[in-house]
Motif scaffolding. Structure first.
Motif, mmCIF file in Angstrom:
data_model
loop_
_atom_site.group_PDB
_atom_site.id
_atom_site.type_symbol
_atom_site.label_atom_id
_atom_site.label_comp_id
_atom_site.label_asym_id
_atom_site.label_seq_id
_atom_site.Cartn_x
_atom_site.Cartn_y
_atom_site.Cartn_z
ATOM 1 N N ARG A 127 0.838 -1.214 0.000
ATOM 2 C CA ARG A 127 0.000 0.000 0.000
ATOM 3 C C ARG A 127 0.870 1.261 0.000
ATOM 4 O O ARG A 127 0.549 2.249 -0.666
ATOM 5 C CB ARG A 127 -0.916 -0.002 1.221
ATOM 6 C CG ARG A 127 -1.875 -1.179 1.257
ATOM 7 C CD ARG A 127 -2.680 -1.190 2.528
ATOM 8 N NE ARG A 127 -4.025 -0.700 2.298
ATOM 9 C CZ ARG A 127 -4.950 -0.609 3.253
ATOM 10 N NH1 ARG A 127 -4.664 -0.949 4.475
ATOM 11 N NH2 ARG A 127 -6.158 -0.150 2.975
ATOM 12 N N ALA A 142 0.999 4.197 -2.714
ATOM 13 C CA ALA A 142 0.756 5.593 -2.305
ATOM 14 C C ALA A 142 1.849 6.508 -2.856
ATOM 15 O O ALA A 142 1.569 7.591 -3.405
ATOM 16 C CB ALA A 142 0.709 5.681 -0.784
ATOM 17 N N ALA A 170 -6.216 8.423 -0.835
ATOM 18 C CA ALA A 170 -6.616 7.640 0.340
ATOM 19 C C ALA A 170 -7.744 6.678 -0.028
ATOM 20 O O ALA A 170 -7.727 5.492 0.348
ATOM 21 C CB ALA A 170 -7.059 8.579 1.466
ATOM 22 N N PHE A 175 -8.619 3.610 2.313
ATOM 23 C CA PHE A 175 -8.751 4.343 3.568
ATOM 24 C C PHE A 175 -10.083 5.094 3.578
ATOM 25 O O PHE A 175 -10.464 5.703 2.574
ATOM 26 C CB PHE A 175 -7.605 5.342 3.740
ATOM 27 C CG PHE A 175 -6.274 4.693 4.007
ATOM 28 C CD1 PHE A 175 -5.785 4.589 5.295
ATOM 29 C CD2 PHE A 175 -5.512 4.179 2.958
ATOM 30 C CE1 PHE A 175 -4.557 3.995 5.546
ATOM 31 C CE2 PHE A 175 -4.283 3.578 3.192
ATOM 32 C CZ PHE A 175 -3.808 3.484 4.497
ATOM 33 N N PHE A 202 -5.235 8.294 6.623
ATOM 34 C CA PHE A 202 -4.225 7.955 5.622
ATOM 35 C C PHE A 202 -2.954 8.767 5.835
ATOM 36 O O PHE A 202 -1.840 8.235 5.811
ATOM 37 C CB PHE A 202 -4.776 8.208 4.221
ATOM 38 C CG PHE A 202 -3.715 8.240 3.145
ATOM 39 C CD1 PHE A 202 -3.002 7.091 2.802
ATOM 40 C CD2 PHE A 202 -3.410 9.425 2.486
ATOM 41 C CE1 PHE A 202 -2.017 7.124 1.818
ATOM 42 C CE2 PHE A 202 -2.427 9.471 1.507
ATOM 43 C CZ PHE A 202 -1.734 8.316 1.167
ATOM 44 N N TRP A 226 -1.095 7.542 8.886
ATOM 45 C CA TRP A 226 -0.473 6.251 8.569
ATOM 46 C C TRP A 226 0.783 6.454 7.708
ATOM 47 O O TRP A 226 1.828 5.857 7.972
ATOM 48 C CB TRP A 226 -1.509 5.392 7.853
ATOM 49 C CG TRP A 226 -1.019 4.108 7.261
ATOM 50 C CD1 TRP A 226 -0.845 2.910 7.888
ATOM 51 C CD2 TRP A 226 -0.645 3.892 5.886
ATOM 52 N NE1 TRP A 226 -0.396 1.963 6.996
ATOM 53 C CE2 TRP A 226 -0.267 2.533 5.764
ATOM 54 C CE3 TRP A 226 -0.608 4.711 4.754
ATOM 55 C CZ2 TRP A 226 0.145 1.983 4.550
ATOM 56 C CZ3 TRP A 226 -0.197 4.155 3.552
ATOM 57 C CH2 TRP A 226 0.183 2.806 3.453
#
Length: 382
Positions: free
Chosen positions: A330, A334, A349, A354, A360, A363
């Motif tokens: 992930r 991203a 996100a 998310f 997001f 994280w």
């Protein structure tokens, strides 16, 4: 029919999202919410909750202890655990068969609805099975009375006996033990069965019925995996069963362990190349579904392995935990989206599964050391 759903999380923003991001009433649920385990346990005792969704780490009473206490009040309660990736492996190893599903934060509201509906379907099936059994036993009772049959048939309509037998089956998950459990899980399950039999003190005839039903239920579970009847019959030690002393629980314990271990060995995956093939398939599935909040328990069901065994296998084959690998996938996606698109942070996100951009960003910053915006603004400097 309306089902009672209890949502438990000590973080107020997350609890509000659990409550408000789904039209629970429209889906047929009466909603209750709690901020800690102690409050949740009081609601379970007072309201007769059908499905519990709970976080693991909470004040006053942890999610682990909540589940343990809740089980004492309701053997039919369905439980779904939610956790962050930091404690997810702990949750998987600590809760073996008392949980129906797991969700790893962050997850989409649709994913939560899916697992809750799945738990509801299990409850409906159990209720229908109980009703069919009640009708059947009523018919059997009439037949016994009409034909004045011998008293030896009375176990067929003995309410207390059937309650005891149902309780034993409720307290073990034979399907999970055989398909996804380890050999150690098998031994622990048989020990649990024997303890239950000791506590209810069944006579010889009733012990015979319980043992035969356990064997038949085991066969039914394995038959679903497309094994032939002759494969299953070869596992039964006919001489042992014929010579079994039903007054001796130790003999029954030994026979059950031998039988279930042989059944477990029949369906166990072979090591080596097969393990590599499983992990390869897992990686392909993760790459295609990482945005859907997939979990290790979902993978375990897919490959008919215990979560603990699959977790160890994944680490042995890849050198990292399932949760770390999933987060890496992930995170890389991203970074790619931040580098190659002009999508807003909330859009990225959403593409990663998310529920909100704030979570997001938090994280992302925890893993990278910079917020998504800062990372994007400084890409050329990295």
């Amino acid at each position: 029919m309306e089902f009672k759903l209890l949502l438990v999380d000590d973080e107020k923003p997350i609890r509000k999202k659990l409550i408000n991001n789904t039209d629970w009433a429209g889906e047929g649920y009466q909603i209750f919410a709690a901020a800690n385990g102690r409050e949740a346990l009081d609601i379970i005792k007072e309201k007769g909750i059908d499905i519990l969704v709970t976080d693991i780490q909470m004040p006053k009473l942890s999610g682990m202890n909540l589940i343990e206490e809740a089980r004492k009040n309701s053997s039919h309660l369905k439980v779904i655990v939610i956790s962050g990736f930091a404690e997810f492996e702990y949750a998987q190893k600590s809760i073996r068969f008392g949980v129906n599903d797991y969700l790893l934060k962050p997850f989409r509201s649709e994913k939560l609805l899916d697992v809750v509906n799945k738990a509801r379907n299990e409850l409906i099936k159990e209720k229908n099975d109980e009703q069919r059994l009640a009708v059947l036993r009523g018919e059997i009772s009439s037949y016994i009375n009409d034909h004045k049959l011998n008293i030896i048939y009375n176990w067929l309509i003995d309410d207390q006996f059937f309650q005891h037998q149902s309780l034993i089956m409720d307290r073990i998950d034979l399907n999970a033990v055989l398909k996804r459990g380890s050999r150690d899980d098998i031994l622990k399950t048989v020990n649990k069965i024997i303890e239950e039999l000791k506590s209810v003190k069944l006579n010889k005839e009733k012990l015979y019925v319980v043992l035969n039903n356990l064997i038949l239920e085991s066969f039914k579970i394995i038959k679903d995996l497309d094994y032939e009847a002759e494969d299953l019959m070869e596992i039964i030690n006919k001489k042992r069963i014929e010579a079994l002393d039903y007054n001796d629980l130790k003999e029954i314990e030994i026979l059950l362990k031998e039988f279930l271990l042989r059944l477990h060995d029949l369906i166990s995956f072979s090591p080596g190349e097969k393990n590599a093939e499983i992990i390869s398939e897992m990686k392909e599935y993760i790459a295609a579904n990482y945005q859907d909040g997939i979990t290790l328990s979902e993978m375990a069901r897919k490959f008919n392995l215990s979560t603990g065994h699959l977790s160890n296998l994944f680490h042995e084959e890849t050198g990292e935990s399932f949760s770390d690998y999933l987060n890496m996938i992930r995170l890389n996606k991203a970074k790619e989206l931040l580098k190659t698109t002009d999508d807003k942070i909330y859009q990225i996100a959403d593409q990663l599964g998310f529920n909100d951009a704030y979570y997001f960003s938090s994280w992302f910053k925890k893993l990278v050391g910079a917020s998504p915006t800062t990372y994007r603004d400084n890409i050329n400097l990295l």
